[in-house]
Design a protein around this motif. Sequence first.
Motif, PDB file in Angstrom:
ATOM      1  N   THR A  61       8.246  -1.721  -2.256  1.00 31.50           N
ATOM      2  CA  THR A  61       7.947  -2.812  -3.187  1.00 31.50           C
ATOM      3  C   THR A  61       8.850  -4.005  -2.925  1.00 31.50           C
ATOM      4  O   THR A  61       8.404  -5.159  -2.922  1.00 31.50           O
ATOM      5  N   GLY A  62      10.130  -3.728  -2.684  1.00 31.22           N
ATOM      6  CA  GLY A  62      11.061  -4.811  -2.365  1.00 31.22           C
ATOM      7  C   GLY A  62      10.700  -5.527  -1.079  1.00 31.22           C
ATOM      8  O   GLY A  62      10.788  -6.764  -0.998  1.00 31.22           O
ATOM      9  N   TYR A  63      10.278  -4.780  -0.062  1.00 36.66           N
ATOM     10  CA  TYR A  63       9.847  -5.416   1.182  1.00 36.66           C
ATOM     11  C   TYR A  63       8.638  -6.317   0.964  1.00 36.66           C
ATOM     12  O   TYR A  63       8.570  -7.435   1.498  1.00 36.66           O
ATOM     13  N   LEU A  82      10.147   7.959  -5.572  1.00 35.81           N
ATOM     14  CA  LEU A  82      10.635   6.796  -6.315  1.00 35.81           C
ATOM     15  C   LEU A  82      11.404   5.842  -5.409  1.00 35.81           C
ATOM     16  O   LEU A  82      11.203   4.618  -5.454  1.00 35.81           O
ATOM     17  N   MET A  83      12.274   6.369  -4.559  1.00 35.78           N
ATOM     18  CA  MET A  83      13.084   5.518  -3.693  1.00 35.78           C
ATOM     19  C   MET A  83      12.240   4.837  -2.623  1.00 35.78           C
ATOM     20  O   MET A  83      12.411   3.640  -2.347  1.00 35.78           O
ATOM     21  N   ALA A  92       0.828  -1.205   0.000  1.00 37.44           N
ATOM     22  CA  ALA A  92       0.000   0.000   0.000  1.00 37.44           C
ATOM     23  C   ALA A  92       0.871   1.267   0.000  1.00 37.44           C
ATOM     24  O   ALA A  92       0.587   2.229  -0.718  1.00 37.44           O
ATOM     25  N   ILE A  93       1.938   1.261   0.789  1.00 35.42           N
ATOM     26  CA  ILE A  93       2.842   2.417   0.809  1.00 35.42           C
ATOM     27  C   ILE A  93       3.501   2.605  -0.549  1.00 35.42           C
ATOM     28  O   ILE A  93       3.626   3.742  -1.051  1.00 35.42           O
ATOM     29  N   ALA A  94       3.920   1.509  -1.169  1.00 39.18           N
ATOM     30  CA  ALA A  94       4.537   1.601  -2.494  1.00 39.18           C
ATOM     31  C   ALA A  94       3.543   2.131  -3.521  1.00 39.18           C
ATOM     32  O   ALA A  94       3.894   2.971  -4.372  1.00 39.18           O
ATOM     33  N   PHE A  95       2.299   1.666  -3.464  1.00 36.02           N
ATOM     34  CA  PHE A  95       1.281   2.140  -4.394  1.00 36.02           C
ATOM     35  C   PHE A  95       1.042   3.643  -4.224  1.00 36.02           C
ATOM     36  O   PHE A  95       0.967   4.392  -5.213  1.00 36.02           O
ATOM     37  N   LEU A  96       0.935   4.090  -2.977  1.00 39.63           N
ATOM     38  CA  LEU A  96       0.724   5.520  -2.729  1.00 39.63           C
ATOM     39  C   LEU A  96       1.916   6.341  -3.203  1.00 39.63           C
ATOM     40  O   LEU A  96       1.742   7.442  -3.754  1.00 39.63           O
ATOM     41  N   ALA A  97       3.120   5.816  -3.002  1.00 36.20           N
ATOM     42  CA  ALA A  97       4.311   6.561  -3.429  1.00 36.20           C
ATOM     43  C   ALA A  97       4.349   6.717  -4.946  1.00 36.20           C
ATOM     44  O   ALA A  97       4.599   7.812  -5.469  1.00 36.20           O
ATOM     45  N   PHE A  98       4.103   5.629  -5.676  1.00 38.34           N
ATOM     46  CA  PHE A  98       4.137   5.694  -7.137  1.00 38.34           C
ATOM     47  C   PHE A  98       2.957   6.494  -7.685  1.00 38.34           C
ATOM     48  O   PHE A  98       3.091   7.212  -8.689  1.00 38.34           O
ATOM     49  N   TYR A  99       1.798   6.374  -7.033  1.00 41.62           N
ATOM     50  CA  TYR A  99       0.634   7.149  -7.475  1.00 41.62           C
ATOM     51  C   TYR A  99       0.883   8.645  -7.292  1.00 41.62           C
ATOM     52  O   TYR A  99       0.584   9.453  -8.185  1.00 41.62           O
ATOM     53  N   ALA A 113      19.379   4.752   1.673  1.00 44.49           N
ATOM     54  CA  ALA A 113      19.784   5.791   0.724  1.00 44.49           C
ATOM     55  C   ALA A 113      18.809   6.963   0.724  1.00 44.49           C
ATOM     56  O   ALA A 113      19.226   8.129   0.616  1.00 44.49           O
ATOM     57  N   ALA A 114      17.512   6.685   0.849  1.00 34.53           N
ATOM     58  CA  ALA A 114      16.517   7.765   0.865  1.00 34.53           C
ATOM     59  C   ALA A 114      16.732   8.695   2.052  1.00 34.53           C
ATOM     60  O   ALA A 114      16.698   9.925   1.923  1.00 34.53           O
ATOM     61  N   PHE A 115      16.979   8.134   3.226  1.00 32.56           N
ATOM     62  CA  PHE A 115      17.158   8.986   4.406  1.00 32.56           C
ATOM     63  C   PHE A 115      18.547   9.604   4.446  1.00 32.56           C
ATOM     64  O   PHE A 115      18.719  10.667   5.046  1.00 32.56           O
TER      65      PHE A 115
END
Length: 368
Positions: free
Chosen positions: A79-81, A72-73, A43-50, A117-119
């Motif tokens: 998504t990987g998780y 993106l990151m 869900a977090i990945a979907f919200l990020a890409f959306y 890397a993101a943080f």
Amino acid sequence: MRLRNIRMGGTCLRSEMMVTDNPGCYSKALTAVNIVLAFIDGAIAFLAFYQLMRIHSRNPQRGWTRQKVFHLMIGSSNTGYGIYFILTLVAACKNWICWSNSCGFVVMALPKILFLAAFLLLLSFWVDLCHQANDEDEDDCSPRECLLEKANKPSLKITSRRRCCSFRVFPVGSRQQAVILVTLLILALMLASAVLIWIGLGKNPIDSSVVARVYVDTFAVAMLLLGGALACYGYVLVSKMSKVRSERTSSEMWKVAGLAIVSVICFTSSSVVAFFTNIPVLYHCDWRSIRGIYVSLLLIVYYFIGSSVPSAFVLWIMRELPPSVPITVPGESRTLTFVSDYVPATEPQQHWTTIATAQNQVSRVSPI
């Protein structure tokens, strides 16, 4: 048969081992936890890409901004998780031999590297702001002249970089280059560890579990240091911003303070679990020995609190969309906010770093 034997430093963490009808798969509690964690990260990945698509659609001419890179990151990491949790369940039931060694290690480590890397990138922006503020306090020129000079200096580098690249990116400073270098070094360390784990399967003195343990502990130290650095620079930013009387500055100050506090709590929690348990390397354990609510709670602390909560918090504070109509400005705008790329066009922004020399003076500084 019940056996309670919790080992903190061994190959596996065993808790309440019980005989089940399908001994190859996880218990129902662990299966449910993995499914829930996969759903949350998905869900977090979907919200990020959306949100990334929405940001790009509102101003596609702007190219890759820092706000887009963060989305993106974070989306890629979560998504990987999600893939890791699903494959963990499948591998346990299908008895994948490779998953218990290098394959599971790589799939486990990659999302964590993207998350780090993101943080680290966020930290580099905060460091830029703090050092820019110190430089401006030491300059003899007026605040507006200093801003113009700092804004014009990187323009030649950006122009030359655009000639070589087919897409626009935000200005990459020396600290952002250091983040890229550190990320590549960690990625190289992970790949080297994966190779050693694979070699350790043969008849040689290399212990695969020790190699994985060393990598996990090293990564936990890096997360602790990152949390401490975010706390220190977050405190510096908040102390400087508190000197400016502005409603928007007050809002940004609470965002910085909240992000620093969340990072410290979440990174410390996940690092403690990584140091004293083998939750990060559960893929290497005997699946029939992993039972009980205790392990499920540790999984929640390590993955949900350690990565999902900070990712969701960053997405929440970066939820503002850019203006739908692109604003034409000469040259490349430099972004000097804390978590967002854009500032509402109707509200002038105060440059809080010049407050020591010009109290309540409004400067036109383009956002990150």
